[in-house]
Design a protein around this motif. Structure first.
Motif, PDB file in Angstrom:
ATOM      1  N   TYR A  96       0.859  -1.183   0.000  1.00  9.57           N
ATOM      2  CA  TYR A  96       0.000   0.000   0.000  1.00  9.57           C
ATOM      3  C   TYR A  96       0.891   1.228   0.000  1.00  9.57           C
ATOM      4  O   TYR A  96       2.007   1.190   0.508  1.00  9.57           O
ATOM      5  CB  TYR A  96      -0.870   0.037   1.256  1.00  9.57           C
ATOM      6  CG  TYR A  96      -1.991  -0.975   1.271  1.00  9.57           C
ATOM      7  CD1 TYR A  96      -3.032  -0.902   0.354  1.00  9.57           C
ATOM      8  CD2 TYR A  96      -2.016  -1.994   2.214  1.00  9.57           C
ATOM      9  CE1 TYR A  96      -4.066  -1.831   0.374  1.00  9.57           C
ATOM     10  CE2 TYR A  96      -3.050  -2.925   2.244  1.00  9.57           C
ATOM     11  CZ  TYR A  96      -4.076  -2.827   1.323  1.00  9.57           C
ATOM     12  OH  TYR A  96      -5.093  -3.745   1.339  1.00  9.57           O
ATOM     13  N   LYS A  97       0.339   2.308  -0.514  1.00 10.30           N
ATOM     14  CA  LYS A  97       1.048   3.582  -0.404  1.00 10.30           C
ATOM     15  C   LYS A  97       1.019   4.004   1.053  1.00 10.30           C
ATOM     16  O   LYS A  97       0.014   3.829   1.731  1.00 10.30           O
ATOM     17  CB  LYS A  97       0.323   4.663  -1.220  1.00 10.30           C
ATOM     18  CG  LYS A  97       0.731   4.738  -2.646  1.00 10.30           C
ATOM     19  CD  LYS A  97       0.488   6.166  -3.165  1.00 10.30           C
ATOM     20  CE  LYS A  97       0.461   6.167  -4.675  1.00 10.30           C
ATOM     21  NZ  LYS A  97      -0.859   5.756  -5.205  1.00 10.30           N
ATOM     22  N   ARG A 133       0.213   6.310   3.563  1.00  7.33           N
ATOM     23  CA  ARG A 133      -0.580   7.541   3.601  1.00  7.33           C
ATOM     24  C   ARG A 133      -0.085   8.499   4.668  1.00  7.33           C
ATOM     25  O   ARG A 133       0.042   9.684   4.468  1.00  7.33           O
ATOM     26  CB  ARG A 133      -2.064   7.228   3.848  1.00  7.33           C
ATOM     27  CG  ARG A 133      -2.777   6.788   2.612  1.00  7.33           C
ATOM     28  CD  ARG A 133      -4.175   6.397   2.940  1.00  7.33           C
ATOM     29  NE  ARG A 133      -4.203   5.303   3.916  1.00  7.33           N
ATOM     30  CZ  ARG A 133      -5.292   4.618   4.239  1.00  7.33           C
ATOM     31  NH1 ARG A 133      -6.442   4.939   3.701  1.00  7.33           N
ATOM     32  NH2 ARG A 133      -5.236   3.644   5.117  1.00  7.33           N
ATOM     33  N   LYS A 174       4.140   0.546   2.152  1.00  7.89           N
ATOM     34  CA  LYS A 174       4.006  -0.304   3.324  1.00  7.89           C
ATOM     35  C   LYS A 174       3.620  -1.673   2.780  1.00  7.89           C
ATOM     36  O   LYS A 174       2.715  -1.785   1.976  1.00  7.89           O
ATOM     37  CB  LYS A 174       2.878   0.269   4.174  1.00  7.89           C
ATOM     38  CG  LYS A 174       2.442  -0.570   5.330  1.00  7.89           C
ATOM     39  CD  LYS A 174       1.136   0.042   5.876  1.00  7.89           C
ATOM     40  CE  LYS A 174       0.222  -1.048   6.410  1.00  7.89           C
ATOM     41  NZ  LYS A 174       0.494  -1.477   7.744  1.00  7.89           N
ATOM     42  N   ALA A 209       1.909  -5.161   2.993  1.00  4.81           N
ATOM     43  CA  ALA A 209       0.809  -5.725   3.774  1.00  4.81           C
ATOM     44  C   ALA A 209       0.782  -7.253   3.738  1.00  4.81           C
ATOM     45  O   ALA A 209       0.303  -7.887   4.668  1.00  4.81           O
ATOM     46  CB  ALA A 209      -0.516  -5.169   3.286  1.00  4.81           C
ATOM     47  N   GLU A 251      -6.154 -12.237  13.345  1.00  4.09           N
ATOM     48  CA  GLU A 251      -6.579 -11.004  14.017  1.00  4.09           C
ATOM     49  C   GLU A 251      -6.754  -9.838  13.055  1.00  4.09           C
ATOM     50  O   GLU A 251      -6.215  -9.844  11.949  1.00  4.09           O
ATOM     51  CB  GLU A 251      -5.515 -10.619  15.051  1.00  4.09           C
ATOM     52  CG  GLU A 251      -5.503 -11.492  16.281  1.00  4.09           C
ATOM     53  CD  GLU A 251      -4.291 -11.205  17.149  1.00  4.09           C
ATOM     54  OE1 GLU A 251      -4.473 -10.639  18.231  1.00  4.09           O
ATOM     55  OE2 GLU A 251      -3.168 -11.530  16.721  1.00  4.09           O
ATOM     56  N   SER A 252      -7.469  -8.838  13.523  1.00  5.16           N
ATOM     57  CA  SER A 252      -7.694  -7.627  12.741  1.00  5.16           C
ATOM     58  C   SER A 252      -6.360  -7.039  12.265  1.00  5.16           C
ATOM     59  O   SER A 252      -5.414  -6.930  13.039  1.00  5.16           O
ATOM     60  CB  SER A 252      -8.428  -6.601  13.629  1.00  5.16           C
ATOM     61  OG  SER A 252      -8.669  -5.447  12.881  1.00  5.16           O
ATOM     62  N   GLY A 253      -6.293  -6.717  10.998  1.00  5.75           N
ATOM     63  CA  GLY A 253      -5.094  -6.104  10.443  1.00  5.75           C
ATOM     64  C   GLY A 253      -4.056  -7.094   9.933  1.00  5.75           C
ATOM     65  O   GLY A 253      -3.003  -6.694   9.444  1.00  5.75           O
ATOM     66  N   CYS A 254      -4.343  -8.379  10.000  1.00  4.35           N
ATOM     67  CA  CYS A 254      -3.338  -9.376   9.582  1.00  4.35           C
ATOM     68  C   CYS A 254      -3.251  -9.505   8.065  1.00  4.35           C
ATOM     69  O   CYS A 254      -2.333 -10.129   7.539  1.00  4.35           O
ATOM     70  CB  CYS A 254      -3.611 -10.733  10.220  1.00  4.35           C
ATOM     71  SG  CYS A 254      -5.060 -11.575   9.566  1.00  4.35           S
ATOM     72  N   GLY A 255      -4.240  -8.966   7.353  1.00  2.00           N
ATOM     73  CA  GLY A 255      -4.137  -8.975   5.892  1.00  2.00           C
ATOM     74  C   GLY A 255      -5.172  -9.813   5.163  1.00  2.00           C
ATOM     75  O   GLY A 255      -5.051 -10.054   3.961  1.00  2.00           O
ATOM     76  N   LYS A 256      -6.213 -10.231   5.856  1.00  2.00           N
ATOM     77  CA  LYS A 256      -7.241 -11.080   5.237  1.00  2.00           C
ATOM     78  C   LYS A 256      -7.930 -10.383   4.062  1.00  2.00           C
ATOM     79  O   LYS A 256      -8.030 -10.927   2.965  1.00  2.00           O
ATOM     80  CB  LYS A 256      -8.301 -11.478   6.291  1.00  2.00           C
ATOM     81  CG  LYS A 256      -7.724 -12.178   7.509  1.00  2.00           C
ATOM     82  CD  LYS A 256      -8.806 -12.577   8.501  1.00  2.00           C
ATOM     83  CE  LYS A 256      -9.535 -11.422   9.176  1.00  2.00           C
ATOM     84  NZ  LYS A 256      -8.692 -10.582  10.032  1.00  2.00           N
ATOM     85  N   SER A 257      -8.409  -9.155   4.318  1.00  2.00           N
ATOM     86  CA  SER A 257      -9.096  -8.423   3.246  1.00  2.00           C
ATOM     87  C   SER A 257      -8.134  -8.062   2.121  1.00  2.00           C
ATOM     88  O   SER A 257      -8.513  -8.054   0.950  1.00  2.00           O
ATOM     89  CB  SER A 257      -9.739  -7.141   3.790  1.00  2.00           C
ATOM     90  OG  SER A 257     -10.705  -7.461   4.758  1.00  2.00           O
ATOM     91  N   THR A 258      -6.908  -7.767   2.486  1.00  2.00           N
ATOM     92  CA  THR A 258      -5.902  -7.441   1.475  1.00  2.00           C
ATOM     93  C   THR A 258      -5.724  -8.626   0.518  1.00  2.00           C
ATOM     94  O   THR A 258      -5.692  -8.453  -0.700  1.00  2.00           O
ATOM     95  CB  THR A 258      -4.556  -7.090   2.151  1.00  2.00           C
ATOM     96  OG1 THR A 258      -4.764  -5.971   3.011  1.00  2.00           O
ATOM     97  CG2 THR A 258      -3.478  -6.774   1.130  1.00  2.00           C
ATOM     98  N   ARG A 312      -8.886  -8.867  -1.650  1.00  2.00           N
ATOM     99  CA  ARG A 312      -8.964  -7.794  -2.653  1.00  2.00           C
ATOM    100  C   ARG A 312      -7.918  -7.948  -3.739  1.00  2.00           C
ATOM    101  O   ARG A 312      -8.122  -7.531  -4.873  1.00  2.00           O
ATOM    102  CB  ARG A 312      -8.827  -6.428  -1.967  1.00  2.00           C
ATOM    103  CG  ARG A 312     -10.056  -6.037  -1.147  1.00  2.00           C
ATOM    104  CD  ARG A 312     -10.046  -4.550  -0.832  1.00  2.00           C
ATOM    105  NE  ARG A 312      -8.844  -4.193  -0.107  1.00  2.00           N
ATOM    106  CZ  ARG A 312      -8.816  -3.946   1.204  1.00  2.00           C
ATOM    107  NH1 ARG A 312      -9.911  -4.009   1.922  1.00  2.00           N
ATOM    108  NH2 ARG A 312      -7.686  -3.626   1.797  1.00  2.00           N
ATOM    109  N   GLU A 317     -15.809 -11.604   5.666  1.00  2.00           N
ATOM    110  CA  GLU A 317     -16.598 -11.366   6.880  1.00  2.00           C
ATOM    111  C   GLU A 317     -18.070 -11.111   6.535  1.00  2.00           C
ATOM    112  O   GLU A 317     -18.641 -10.107   6.947  1.00  2.00           O
ATOM    113  CB  GLU A 317     -16.043 -10.140   7.646  1.00  2.00           C
ATOM    114  CG  GLU A 317     -14.564 -10.217   7.939  1.00  2.00           C
ATOM    115  CD  GLU A 317     -14.252 -10.617   9.376  1.00  2.00           C
ATOM    116  OE1 GLU A 317     -15.182 -11.010  10.096  1.00  2.00           O
ATOM    117  OE2 GLU A 317     -13.063 -10.564   9.747  1.00  2.00           O
TER     118      GLU A 317
END
Ligand SMILES: Nc1ncnc2c1ncn2[C@@H]1O[C@H](COP(=O)(O)OP(=O)(O)OP(=O)(O)O)[C@@H](O)[C@H]1O
Ligand SMILES: [Mg+2]
Length: 251
Positions: A16-17, A19, A30, A32, A51-58, A61, A169
């Motif tokens: 990711y850029k 921000r 960064k 991910a 856990e939240s932020g571990c990269g599942k949605s990344t 996507r 989710e």
């Protein structure tokens, strides 16, 4: 490539850029996801937890093509998979009717032209499949419950008969009783249509009932991936054990 593989991800790194660039920090990227590799078999339901932020949605996507800044390879046997998002409240355009929303993927279908009649026929068929009453076709999203909206989202994802569905989710924003109904619907679709599903959830209990295999992620990396029963009974990695204990599944 094995004939039975619907999806094969190798050495995936996603960026990711940055921000929030801090003072004196080099502008940059960064990372991910780090070297994620896995295969998915035809008709399989694969859970992704962590856990939240571990990269599942990344990861989701990137597979569907929303995140474009990556290295590595993503092989898909059947072309574009479809995605169902977490929040059925914000993911539907409030100004459009359910019929309009469900028809839309067919209007922009690159693979074939659909006549108006064909589109309408398909909308009715899918509304039936996701158990929405036919009269909902003229309703607006605001006139539906959260569970009904998620059925619309799932229906939209099914319009072009995908072979792979990625549900990020899909039940997290819903009440527990409604969660069970949506899970049931996904299981039906899997059974009746033979669709492969990637099911993302931070809830290891939800994942257990649904999935053939489970991938555990931590800080952008795959920690462990194993058949569900095996993973829950005989986790190899310390982190998996911690998650199972935290979820009250393991003492
Ligand atoms: N658009 C973005 N720009 C910059 N960083 C992002 C962006 N989206 C996600 N990230 C970062 O990438 C990492 C992974 O996020 P991701 O959304 O994939 O996690 P997740 O596992 O889906 O979390 P959750 O369970 O909360 O949905 C996080 O550190 C997040 O802050
Ligand atoms: Mg997420």
């Amino acid at each position: 490539m094995d004939q039975n593989v619907v999806l094969s991800v190798s050495d995936l790194n996603v960026y990711y850029k940055n921000r929030k660039k801090k003072l004196f920090e080099k502008s940059g990227k960064k990372q991910a996801l780090f070297d994620v590799s896995f295969d998915m078999k035809e008709g399989e339901v694969l859970g992704i937890a962590g856990e939240s932020g571990c990269g599942k949605s990344t990861l989701a996507r990137t597979i569907v093509g929303i995140n474009k800044d990556y290295t590595g390879t993503i092989y898909q046997k059947y072309g574009e998979p479809q995605m169902v998002f977490q929040d059925p409240y914000s993911s539907l355009n409030p100004a459009k009717t359910i019929g309009w929303l469900m028809e839309e993927p067919l209007k922009v279908d690159k693979n074939r032209k659909w006549t108006r009649e064909e589109r309408l026929e398909r909308v009715k068929e899918i509304m039936d499949r996701v158990e929405l009453p036919p009269e909902f076709i003229n309703r607006y999203p605001s006139q539906l419950s959260g569970g009904q909206r998620q059925r619309v989202c799932i229906g939209m994802a099914l319009m072009k008969s995908p072979k792979l569905l990625i549900a990020d989710e899909p039940v997290s924003a819903l009440d527990v009783t409604i969660q069970a109904q949506i899970m049931e619907l996904l299981e039906q679709l899997h059974k009746n249509l033979g669709i492969s599903i990637i099911f993302i959830s931070h809830d290891l209990r939800v994942v257990y009932h649904m999935c053939d295999r489970v991938m555990i992620m931590k800080e952008g990396r795959m920690v462990e991936m194993e058949e569900t029963d095996k993973l829950y009974r005989y986790p190899k990695e310390e982190y998996t054990k911690e998650l199972l204990t935290a979820a009250g599944i393991r003492k």
